[in-house]
Write an enzyme that holds these catalytic residues in place. Structure first.
Site, PDB file in Angstrom:
ATOM      1  N   ASP A 155     -35.837   2.061  -3.020  1.00  0.00           N
ATOM      2  CA  ASP A 155     -34.524   1.458  -2.774  1.00  0.00           C
ATOM      3  C   ASP A 155     -33.461   2.542  -2.628  1.00  0.00           C
ATOM      4  OD1 ASP A 155     -35.352  -1.110  -2.685  1.00  0.00           O
ATOM      5  OD2 ASP A 155     -34.549  -1.717  -4.624  1.00  0.00           O
TER       6      ASP A 155
ATOM      7  N   ASP B 264     -33.128 -10.903   4.135  1.00  0.00           N
ATOM      8  CA  ASP B 264     -33.660 -10.494   2.823  1.00  0.00           C
ATOM      9  C   ASP B 264     -33.508 -11.617   1.803  1.00  0.00           C
ATOM     10  OD1 ASP B 264     -34.134  -8.566   0.414  1.00  0.00           O
ATOM     11  OD2 ASP B 264     -34.361  -7.273   2.162  1.00  0.00           O
ATOM     12  N   ASP B 265     -33.567 -11.269   0.561  1.00  0.00           N
ATOM     13  CA  ASP B 265     -33.530 -12.173  -0.594  1.00  0.00           C
ATOM     14  C   ASP B 265     -32.305 -13.101  -0.554  1.00  0.00           C
ATOM     15  OD1 ASP B 265     -33.984 -13.240  -3.048  1.00  0.00           O
ATOM     16  OD2 ASP B 265     -33.851 -11.343  -4.158  1.00  0.00           O
TER      17      ASP B 265
ATOM     18  N   ASP C  15     -42.149  -8.539  -1.311  1.00  0.00           N
ATOM     19  CA  ASP C  15     -41.602  -7.769  -2.428  1.00  0.00           C
ATOM     20  C   ASP C  15     -42.345  -8.101  -3.728  1.00  0.00           C
ATOM     21  OD1 ASP C  15     -39.855  -6.072  -3.726  1.00  0.00           O
ATOM     22  OD2 ASP C  15     -38.026  -7.070  -3.025  1.00  0.00           O
ATOM     23  N   CYS C  16     -42.164  -7.300  -4.744  1.00  0.00           N
ATOM     24  CA  CYS C  16     -42.834  -7.511  -6.032  1.00  0.00           C
ATOM     25  C   CYS C  16     -42.077  -6.675  -7.065  1.00  0.00           C
ATOM     26  CB  CYS C  16     -44.281  -7.055  -5.917  1.00  0.00           C
ATOM     27  SG  CYS C  16     -45.125  -6.860  -7.490  1.00  0.00           S
ATOM     28  N   ASN C  17     -41.171  -7.327  -7.803  1.00  0.00           N
ATOM     29  CA  ASN C  17     -40.207  -6.556  -8.587  1.00  0.00           C
ATOM     30  C   ASN C  17     -40.463  -6.430 -10.083  1.00  0.00           C
ATOM     31  OD1 ASN C  17     -37.842  -5.542  -6.887  1.00  0.00           O
ATOM     32  ND2 ASN C  17     -38.197  -7.585  -6.072  1.00  0.00           N
TER      33      ASN C  17
ATOM     34  N   LYS D 254     -41.256  -9.212   4.888  1.00  0.00           N
ATOM     35  CA  LYS D 254     -41.115  -8.192   3.836  1.00  0.00           C
ATOM     36  C   LYS D 254     -41.612  -8.840   2.557  1.00  0.00           C
ATOM     37  CE  LYS D 254     -37.528  -5.467   1.434  1.00  0.00           C
ATOM     38  NZ  LYS D 254     -36.098  -5.131   1.429  1.00  0.00           N
TER      39      LYS D 254
ATOM     40  N   CYS E 114     -43.449  -3.947  -0.277  1.00  0.00           N
ATOM     41  CA  CYS E 114     -42.310  -3.459  -1.045  1.00  0.00           C
ATOM     42  C   CYS E 114     -42.519  -3.849  -2.500  1.00  0.00           C
ATOM     43  CB  CYS E 114     -41.032  -4.096  -0.498  1.00  0.00           C
ATOM     44  SG  CYS E 114     -39.553  -3.709  -1.440  1.00  0.00           S
TER      45      CYS E 114
ATOM     46  N   TRP F 178     -37.617   3.427 -10.766  1.00  0.00           N
ATOM     47  CA  TRP F 178     -36.890   2.773  -9.680  1.00  0.00           C
ATOM     48  C   TRP F 178     -35.866   3.731  -9.056  1.00  0.00           C
ATOM     49  CZ3 TRP F 178     -31.648   1.464  -9.112  1.00  0.00           C
ATOM     50  CH2 TRP F 178     -31.376   0.708  -7.968  1.00  0.00           C
TER      51      TRP F 178
HETATM   52  C1  DGJ Z   1     -36.004  -5.096  -4.108  1.00  0.00           C
HETATM   53  C2  DGJ Z   1     -36.206  -4.442  -2.779  1.00  0.00           C
HETATM   54  O1  DGJ Z   1     -36.646  -3.138  -2.942  1.00  0.00           O
HETATM   55  C3  DGJ Z   1     -34.900  -4.504  -2.000  1.00  0.00           C
HETATM   56  O2  DGJ Z   1     -35.050  -3.845  -0.767  1.00  0.00           O
HETATM   57  C4  DGJ Z   1     -34.482  -5.934  -1.802  1.00  0.00           C
HETATM   58  O3  DGJ Z   1     -35.407  -6.588  -0.974  1.00  0.00           O
HETATM   59  C5  DGJ Z   1     -34.399  -6.619  -3.148  1.00  0.00           C
HETATM   60  N1  DGJ Z   1     -35.580  -6.447  -3.921  1.00  0.00           N
HETATM   61  C6  DGJ Z   1     -34.120  -8.085  -2.970  1.00  0.00           C
HETATM   62  O4  DGJ Z   1     -34.102  -8.737  -4.146  1.00  0.00           O
END
Ligand code: DGJ
Length: 732
Positions: free
Chosen positions: A546, A358-359, A474-476, A472, A524, A191
């Site tokens: 990020d 965003d989130d 996302d997938c964290n 956008k 993302c 990350w």
């Molecule tokens: C991870 C993304 O990479 C960020 O840009 C942002 O959208 C956050 N998640 C939001 O939780």
């Protein structure tokens, strides 16, 4: 289709055919500059005899010895075009199966091939291989993009055995190279530290690049590499292959220097914990392995990929992109309608096209006020947004700016209503403690109900708010404790999960794009945790990292640029790093420009600069998106970086130069030789993005020939006092 009856008669025809008396079958897979030559041997096994620059007389391909250096009485055939396991081959296989009767042997012999032209530029060669004993058939597909010198290769595996077979390993491509030496550049990271290159000389044995992370598959390593032959390639010299697997899940790429110092490459889905059952008459299509080759260095090779990707792969790759203001770093989870309305005005003041929320906009029982709760509950949070998304879209429009929104639809926080309602939709081991990344777990996209749920999140947003102009996605989290309650319940093998997840994701995206073909969408994954050319069929751009510290971004964007064109790369001006606003802006201009700052905190000069920068960017962005990229000065080896984009007509160019190390602050103390211009044209050079109150060090009225700029060179004068420079070069 599958016409042969697997009998002793068939064996006589194919397996032990009197092939020795016939001429071998030679199949050249050609692009404008290159060729991959496949050839059958005495036993009808298909091998690779040549890969590289095309010969002018195709008749000479037959002179290339088929196996002289590749055959070893003990060790099988190394140059196989698709190496089966369990028979004559004892080297690393491309395909390994367990038959319905438990037998693990496989042979593949050539049966037929054909080439179909899709149009003047694109052809598809398919080659059918069969096992003479078991009813297993493989078709190798080679799709060539002639002008772009790109090959897209995949395989389709089919069984007509009565009982299901199991695919133990099922690669997309198996290639074979003969060179003096091999130099592999691969990438590692995590990350906020994506795309760190390492180049190494390959030595005997197998070098593996892989991922077992599931959902956020590329967090530590992307499925992209460059491979130089004989010696390390530079930007302008040397033989080099750029390769990438179009798959948003676990991958494995094996580089094996064999006993003859030739190189075997096997690339595909990672077989790790992924044995895949295949029922009778069913087909398994592997993902595509995409590659290009150049004899003239990495610059040309990457331009090949860019040309291909814009025209044939990235959604709206030949279109344009909007500038935007994102609120993530400006507010994180802390916002309400009033605050957002102010931000819309800020975006408008700045001059960008779109505001991206965003989130943090959703969930009520467990409000999404941090990353610890709410993920999965996609209803507007009534405290923050009492009037819903519809109100925001309208407010933004009233202000004269478009509205986009963030989602992370594949994931769930245990602290959510979704988790309470559907614990069986979550990927987790029923008997073990849950293990989280960013307090969350992936939903089980192998389950069609979950696919519908994920699709439904986006569909509902669009139905209720047809004017949403950007997503956008996302997938964290990576996949821990892989287990699917759905596969269990439907009596399917757990080992299908990794693959069926990705297939499920593509089903959702396909359905979404059928109904909403055009809406721009950013890929993302907590940064660059998921960037590949299958996903980019559905996305217009990706978020590389990020980490938006401009100094770091110069290096990252440089490396991404080997594989992806700038139109797909999102780059935002943020408050990361210690560099002045001009530097941050000039770096973000290398991609799809966005902002993630508090505009109202900018002083007058900064605001004035930024407004002018957005205008400048709009004037040159098509050159950056569609032009040819030339990396001129490598920041890894110099105190500064320089790169330029040139229109296909060579009439306009944009050059960026950044100081990256200023131990002595010298920067560009000598001229840089520009590239890609027309030697016979005359050009003027103008500096863009001058900070208010500063003067350019460049003489704007001087006329230079293209020859001069590319031979004597031009000094952008980047140094400790001018740490970043943007130049517009225009033919007169
Ligand atoms: C991870 C993304 O990479 C960020 O840009 C942002 O959208 C956050 N998640 C939001 O939780």
């Amino acid at each position: 289709m599958y016409k042969h009856i697997f009998s002793s008669v068939f064996l006589a025809i194919i397996g032990t055919s009197s092939f020795a008396q016939n001429a071998p079958t030679i199949i050249p897979i050609e692009t404008r500059q290159n060729v991959l030559v496949l050839q059958t041997d005495k036993e009808n096994h298909l091998g690779i005899t040549y890969f590289g620059k095309k010969l002018s007389q195709a008749t000479e391909y037959k002179l290339i010895p088929s196996q002289s250096r590749q055959r070893d009485g003990n060790a099988g055939i190394y140059n196989s075009a698709y190496t089966p396991a369990g028979t004559w081959n004892v080297s690393e296989p491309a395909l390994q199966v367990t038959h319905g009767d438990g037998n693990k042997s496989l042979d593949l012999v050539y049966v037929s091939h054909s080439t179909a032209k899709e149009n003047d530029n694109v052809s598809l060669t398919s080659i059918v291989l069969k096992d003479p004993v078991y009813a297993v058939e493989v078709t190798l597909f080679y799709k060539t993009y002639f002008q772009e010198n790109v090959v897209e290769q995949w395989s389709v595996i089919k069984s007509e055995e009565k009982k299901p077979i199991t695919l133990e390993k099922y690669a997309s491509a198996n290639l074979y190279f003969i060179a003096k030496d091999y130099y592999l550049t691969h990438y590692n990271g995590t990350w906020a530290k994506e795309m760190n290159p390492e180049e190494e000389q390959l030595t005997a044995g197998i070098r593996v690049l892989d991922s077992k992370l599931g959902t956020r598959a590329n967090l530590y390593q992307p499925p992209t590499f460059s491979l130089s032959f004989d010696k390390p390639a530079t930007e302008t010299e040397g033989k080099v292959l750029l390769g990438t697997l179009a798959w948003s899940g676990n991958f494995k790429m094996e580089f094996e220097v064999d006993s003859y110092h030739n190189l075997r490459l096997i690339a595909g889905i990672n077989p790790y914990s992924s044995e895949y059952p295949l029922a009778s008459k069913q087909e398994f299509k592997t993902p595509s392995f995409i590659y290009t080759f150049s004899e003239n260095g990495k610059g040309e090779a990457s331009r090949n990929l860019h040309n291909w990707a814009r025209k044939y792969r990235i959604l709206d790759g030949e279109g344009t992109r909007m500038t935007l203001l994102n609120n993530w770093e400006a507010t994180y989870f802390d916002f309400n309608e009033a605050k957002l309305s102010e931000l819309f005005k800020d975006g408008k003041k700045l001059g960008v096209d779109l505001f991206l929320l965003d989130d943090g906009w959703f969930a009520n029982k467990y409000p999404r006020n941090s990353d610890g709760a709410g993920l999965g509950d996609w209803q507007e949070n009534v405290k923050k947004l009492p009037n819903g998304i519809g109100y925001l879209v309208k407010e933004a429009q009233k202000t004269g700016i478009k509205f986009g929104i963030w989602v992370e639809p594949e994931m769930v926080n245990p602290k959510s209503e979704l988790y309470e309602k559907h614990p069986d939709w979550v990927i987790k081991q029923p008997q073990r403690p849950e293990h989280y990344m960013r307090n969350q777990l992936p939903l089980d996209l192998s389950n069609p109900e979950v696919q519908d749920f994920v699709y439904g999140i986006l569909d509902k947003l669009f139905i209720e708010n047809p004017d949403i102009a950007y997503i956008k996605w996302d997938c964290n989290a990576t996949t821990f404790n892989p287990y699917s309650a759905y596969l269990e319940k439907s009596k399917q093998a757990q080992s299908k999960l990794y693959v069926d997840y990705v297939k499920g994701l593509y089903k959702v995206l396909e359905k979404l794009r059928t109904k909403y073909p055009k809406v721009p969408m950013m890929l993302c994954s907590g940064g660059g945790g998921r960037v590949d050319y299958e996903a980019l069929k559905y996305f217009t751009e990706f978020w590389p990292s990020d980490n938006t510290d401009p100094l770091e971004r110069i290096f990252m964007q440089w490396e991404y640029s080997y594989f992806f064109p700038s139109i797909a790369l999102s780059a935002h001006v943020t408050d990361w790093g210690k560099q002045p606003l001009k530097f941050r802006t000039d770096v973000a201009m290398m991609g799809r420009l966005g902002y993630d700052i508090v505009v109202s905190h900018l002083n007058e000069k900064d605001l004035q600069f930024s407004q002018q920068a957005v205008t400048n960017y709009n004037a040159v962005k098509d050159i950056i998106f569609q032009g040819d990229l030339f990396r001129l000065v490598d920041p890894k080896k110099n105190d500064y970086a320089a790169l330029m984009y040139v229109t296909k007509s060579k009439s306009k160019a944009v050059l960026f130069s950044y100081l990256v190390g200023n131990r002595n602050g010298d920067g560009s103390d000598t001229p840089i030789r520009l590239e890609g211009l027309d030697a016979s044209k005359n050009y003027k050079v103008k500096e863009l993005n001058l900070y208010p109150g500063t003067k350019s060090a460049i003489k704007e009225d001087q006329v230079y020939s293209g020859e001069y700029l590319m031979t004597a060179g031009f000094n952008p004068v980047v140094n400790a006092r001018r740490t970043s420079v943007v130049l517009e070069i225009e033919a007169m």
